[in-house]
Design a protein around this motif. Structure first.
Motif, PDB file in Angstrom:
ATOM      1  N   TRP A   1       0.817  -1.205   0.000  1.00  0.00           N
ATOM      2  CA  TRP A   1       0.000   0.000   0.000  1.00  0.00           C
ATOM      3  C   TRP A   1       0.859   1.267   0.000  1.00  0.00           C
ATOM      4  O   TRP A   1       0.544   2.243  -0.691  1.00  0.00           O
ATOM      5  CB  TRP A   1      -0.932   0.016   1.213  1.00  0.00           C
TER       6      TRP A   1
ATOM      7  N   LEU B   1      -0.643   4.872  -0.174  1.00  0.00           N
ATOM      8  CA  LEU B   1      -1.684   4.551   0.801  1.00  0.00           C
ATOM      9  C   LEU B   1      -1.117   3.822   2.007  1.00  0.00           C
ATOM     10  O   LEU B   1      -1.746   2.915   2.572  1.00  0.00           O
ATOM     11  CB  LEU B   1      -2.788   3.714   0.137  1.00  0.00           C
TER      12      LEU B   1
ATOM     13  N   ILE C   1      -3.118   3.110   5.409  1.00  0.00           N
ATOM     14  CA  ILE C   1      -4.177   2.113   5.580  1.00  0.00           C
ATOM     15  C   ILE C   1      -3.820   1.151   6.707  1.00  0.00           C
ATOM     16  O   ILE C   1      -2.727   0.576   6.737  1.00  0.00           O
ATOM     17  CB  ILE C   1      -4.407   1.340   4.267  1.00  0.00           C
TER      18      ILE C   1
ATOM     19  N   SER D   1      -7.591  -2.862   5.508  1.00  0.00           N
ATOM     20  CA  SER D   1      -8.016  -2.802   4.104  1.00  0.00           C
ATOM     21  C   SER D   1      -9.463  -3.248   3.927  1.00  0.00           C
ATOM     22  O   SER D   1     -10.120  -2.865   2.956  1.00  0.00           O
ATOM     23  CB  SER D   1      -7.089  -3.659   3.238  1.00  0.00           C
TER      24      SER D   1
ATOM     25  N   VAL E   1     -10.839   0.245   2.375  1.00  0.00           N
ATOM     26  CA  VAL E   1     -10.669   0.165   0.925  1.00  0.00           C
ATOM     27  C   VAL E   1     -11.928  -0.438   0.310  1.00  0.00           C
ATOM     28  O   VAL E   1     -12.418  -1.475   0.758  1.00  0.00           O
ATOM     29  CB  VAL E   1      -9.441  -0.691   0.548  1.00  0.00           C
TER      30      VAL E   1
ATOM     31  N   THR F   1      -6.558  -7.709  -3.377  1.00  0.00           N
ATOM     32  CA  THR F   1      -5.837  -7.037  -2.299  1.00  0.00           C
ATOM     33  C   THR F   1      -5.772  -7.936  -1.070  1.00  0.00           C
ATOM     34  O   THR F   1      -6.525  -8.906  -0.931  1.00  0.00           O
ATOM     35  CB  THR F   1      -6.538  -5.723  -1.901  1.00  0.00           C
TER      36      THR F   1
ATOM     37  N   THR G   1      -1.883  -5.952   3.394  1.00  0.00           N
ATOM     38  CA  THR G   1      -0.690  -5.113   3.252  1.00  0.00           C
ATOM     39  C   THR G   1      -0.491  -4.513   1.862  1.00  0.00           C
ATOM     40  O   THR G   1       0.406  -3.699   1.678  1.00  0.00           O
ATOM     41  CB  THR G   1       0.563  -5.931   3.603  1.00  0.00           C
ATOM     42  N   GLY G   2      -1.309  -4.914   0.890  1.00  0.00           N
ATOM     43  CA  GLY G   2      -1.093  -4.353  -0.438  1.00  0.00           C
ATOM     44  C   GLY G   2      -1.949  -4.981  -1.508  1.00  0.00           C
ATOM     45  O   GLY G   2      -3.015  -5.558  -1.241  1.00  0.00           O
ATOM     46  N   LEU G   3      -1.458  -4.899  -2.745  1.00  0.00           N
ATOM     47  CA  LEU G   3      -2.197  -5.358  -3.923  1.00  0.00           C
ATOM     48  C   LEU G   3      -1.421  -6.447  -4.639  1.00  0.00           C
ATOM     49  O   LEU G   3      -0.194  -6.354  -4.806  1.00  0.00           O
ATOM     50  CB  LEU G   3      -2.450  -4.194  -4.892  1.00  0.00           C
TER      51      LEU G   3
ATOM     52  N   TYR H   1     -10.216   1.406  -7.128  1.00  0.00           N
ATOM     53  CA  TYR H   1     -10.565   1.394  -5.707  1.00  0.00           C
ATOM     54  C   TYR H   1     -10.753   2.817  -5.203  1.00  0.00           C
ATOM     55  O   TYR H   1     -10.189   3.772  -5.749  1.00  0.00           O
ATOM     56  CB  TYR H   1      -9.454   0.745  -4.877  1.00  0.00           C
TER      57      TYR H   1
ATOM     58  N   ALA I   1     -10.383   4.693  -1.258  1.00  0.00           N
ATOM     59  CA  ALA I   1      -9.830   4.398   0.062  1.00  0.00           C
ATOM     60  C   ALA I   1     -10.057   5.589   0.988  1.00  0.00           C
ATOM     61  O   ALA I   1      -9.990   6.742   0.562  1.00  0.00           O
ATOM     62  CB  ALA I   1      -8.333   4.093  -0.042  1.00  0.00           C
TER      63      ALA I   1
END
Length: 564
Positions: free
Chosen positions: A519, A524, A527, A530, A534, A544, A547-549, A559, A561
């Motif tokens: 993120w 981001l 965050i 999520s 998100v 996702t 911790t991330g994508l 997305y 957020a």
């Protein structure tokens, strides 16, 4: 709408004068031709070891109407740069300053805007962008001709006992009120503003064009129900491809699209070099209630059209109309960019890379190099990176030329193939990816090329995206108060818009690889949850976690957020 037989005759004559270009993007491409470097390359600015001030000003909207006079404003930009871009001048800063210094630490410049009998002076922070200055223009006379605007700035710093003075200029289009259609351009964002297309009046509102190019004679003129279907699918714009042989049917198209609340791009590609025909078309169609913009030169760089033709047409259109912007479409990566863009407010790119052989032409059976050949996408590699590069390159060049405020870039994501130079048609996911990377790099429109009828992929994907773009994406990208940052993480292209409360994140994995993006690497990092912070609106080959994508090759996502 005034149309007649003489107009139809002029348009037909213009078509007959067209011929197949013997070069493309200035390059020879046939087997019996030799290699001749095309020339026409864009000249990049030289760098400066000392700071430069790129002082620019522009009205917030083009055009302003009489009804806007008391609320008019100008945008002033005072960035410190180290490239000799258009208008940049040396500035003596305090010894501890640099391009990364804040506006506060550098002080301010005293800026004067002078137009006609109106003159106003105010302080603007140095190294600032998007600084707005209210300028009441009620004392001016609304007129067709643009006003010349003088902008000057004075800077005094501890580095010099003398004041440093800078000058630039702008153009103010201040037109009489009209009940006919008007398309304004917000020069803060590049977004268009329009009134309702039905011609019944209403307030101006931001507008993000979404629609297909449609061959008028072959498809649209014989099937007007297509307009209803496109409207039902969420599209708001139609771009009929000329010739418009049957002008009576064209009037029916105008009336039907207007009643459906859809806008028309009027295309003069076949006749734009015939100024008599241009004048008659502008006279006939400038007042229709749903005219969005004029489009003149279509791939003039590919066809090596006369360098001054688009500018001559542009000037004539503004003499006759002025209420609608003018667009052109460029196809080449780097061939006479500067002369052609002088004839446009909107520059569309139409690089079509999916399915090409980037080094050998299946049509001409010749190789493709920077100096020779035509492989369907000029100087391309054959993937979505070509789109990202083309849009960003065009944006960068406009900034170098001093047009970053006054000209915008649109995109035409490839929606056809399986023939000629292209051995396949893009999937819906590929098509969306090309559009997303265009948005990330500054495009303000989706104008889709005519497709080959691939309903389950291209048209189907476009239909699914129309509402998403209108309801979720548009409110961010047309908002002049939004901040924007773009990111590139291991081939994942990401754009982050922030309106002060929420974020919009658009992502496209342009790499042919599995990629994980924390993120924090797309802005981001704040965050903490999520699941609750998100909201997913779209994801294909992408998801996702806390911790991330995560991305598979070609994965895309949209997305919002709201981190704490």
């Amino acid at each position: 709408m005034k149309y007649n037989k003489s107009l139809a005759g002029l348009l037909a004559a213009s078509l007959l004068r067209g011929s197949l270009a013997q070069t493309w993007c200035g390059k020879n491409y046939m087997s019996n031709q030799s290699v001749v470097p095309p020339g026409g390359q864009f000249l990049l600015p030289t760098q400066s070891t000392e700071p430069l001030l790129s002082f620019r000003c522009a009205p917030v909207f083009r055009p302003y109407l009489q009804e806007d006079a008391s609320s008019a404003a100008f945008i002033v930009d005072t960035p410190i740069v180290y490239d000799w871009i258009a208008g940049a001048e040396p500035i003596l800063l305090p010894s501890t300053s640099g391009s990364s210094a804040s506006s506060t630490s550098l002080g301010s410049v005293s800026v004067t805007i002078d137009v006609g009998s109106v003159k106003i002076t105010t302080n603007v922070p140095l190294n600032a962008t998007d600084f707005q200055i209210p300028v009441d223009i009620s004392a001016l006379q609304a007129q067709k001709a643009a006003y010349n605007v003088g902008c000057s700035a004075t800077y005094t710093s501890s580095a010099s006992s003398k004041s440093q003075k800078f000058k630039t200029s702008a153009s103010l289009l201040y037109l009489p009120n009209t009940n006919a259609s008007v398309t304004k351009t917000d020069l803060r964002t590049g977004a268009l503003w329009v009134r309702p297309a039905n011609g019944k009046g209403g307030a101006f509102a931001p507008f993000f064009p979404q629609g297909f190019y449609i061959n008028f004679d072959e498809y649209l003129a014989t099937n007007l129900t297509m307009i209803d279907q496109l409207k039902a699918d969420g599209f708001n714009t139609i771009h009929p491809i000329p010739p418009y042989t049957n002008l009576t049917v064209f009037e029916q198209v105008v009336n039907k699209t207007s009643s459906d609340g859809m806008y028309i791009v009027y295309d003069m590609r076949s006749s734009y070099q015939n100024l008599t025909a241009v004048a008659q078309q502008v006279e006939a169609y400038a007042s229709i209630p749903n005219l969005l913009n004029w489009e003149t030169a279509h791939e003039p760089d590919g066809n090596s059209d006369p360098l001054g033709a688009a500018v001559s047409t542009y000037d004539l259109i503004y003499q006759l109309d002025g209420y609608h912007p003018v667009s052109i479409v460029l196809n080449c990566e780097d061939y006479n960019f500067s002369p052609y863009v002088g004839g446009a407010d909107i520059v569309l790119q139409d690089a079509y890379p999916i399915g090409i052989n980037a080094t050998y032409s299946p049509v001409w059976h010749t190789v493709c190099t920077p100096d020779f050949g035509h492989c369907g996408c000029d100087n391309c590699k054959g993937d979505a990176y070509d789109i990202r590069s083309r849009v960003q390159t065009y944006k960068d060049r406009l900034n170098i030329l001093g047009f970053d405020r006054t000209k915008s870039v649109w995109t035409t994501p490839q929606a056809f193939g399986s023939g000629a130079y292209w051995n396949t048609t893009p999937t819906g996911q590929q098509w969306a990816s090309m559009g997303f990377t265009s948005l990330i790099h500054g495009s303000k429109s989706y104008q889709y090329p005519t497709t080959t009828g691939n309903v389950t992929t291209i048209e189907g994907t476009a239909t699914n995206l129309t509402v998403l773009i209108t309801d979720v994406v548009q409110p961010f990208i047309v908002n002049s108060n939004v901040t924007f940052t773009k990111y590139d993480h291991l081939g994942v292209d990401a754009g982050l818009w922030h309106n002060g409360t929420a974020y919009l994140l658009i992502v496209a994995n342009l790499a042919d690889a599995i990629v994980y993006v924390p993120w924090g690497d797309v802005g981001l990092g704040a965050i903490t949850n999520s699941t609750t912070q998100v909201q997913r609106f779209l994801s294909v080959e992408q998801n996702t976690n806390a911790t991330g994508l995560n991305f598979l090759p070609g994965g895309i996502g949209v997305y919002t957020a709201t981190p704490p």
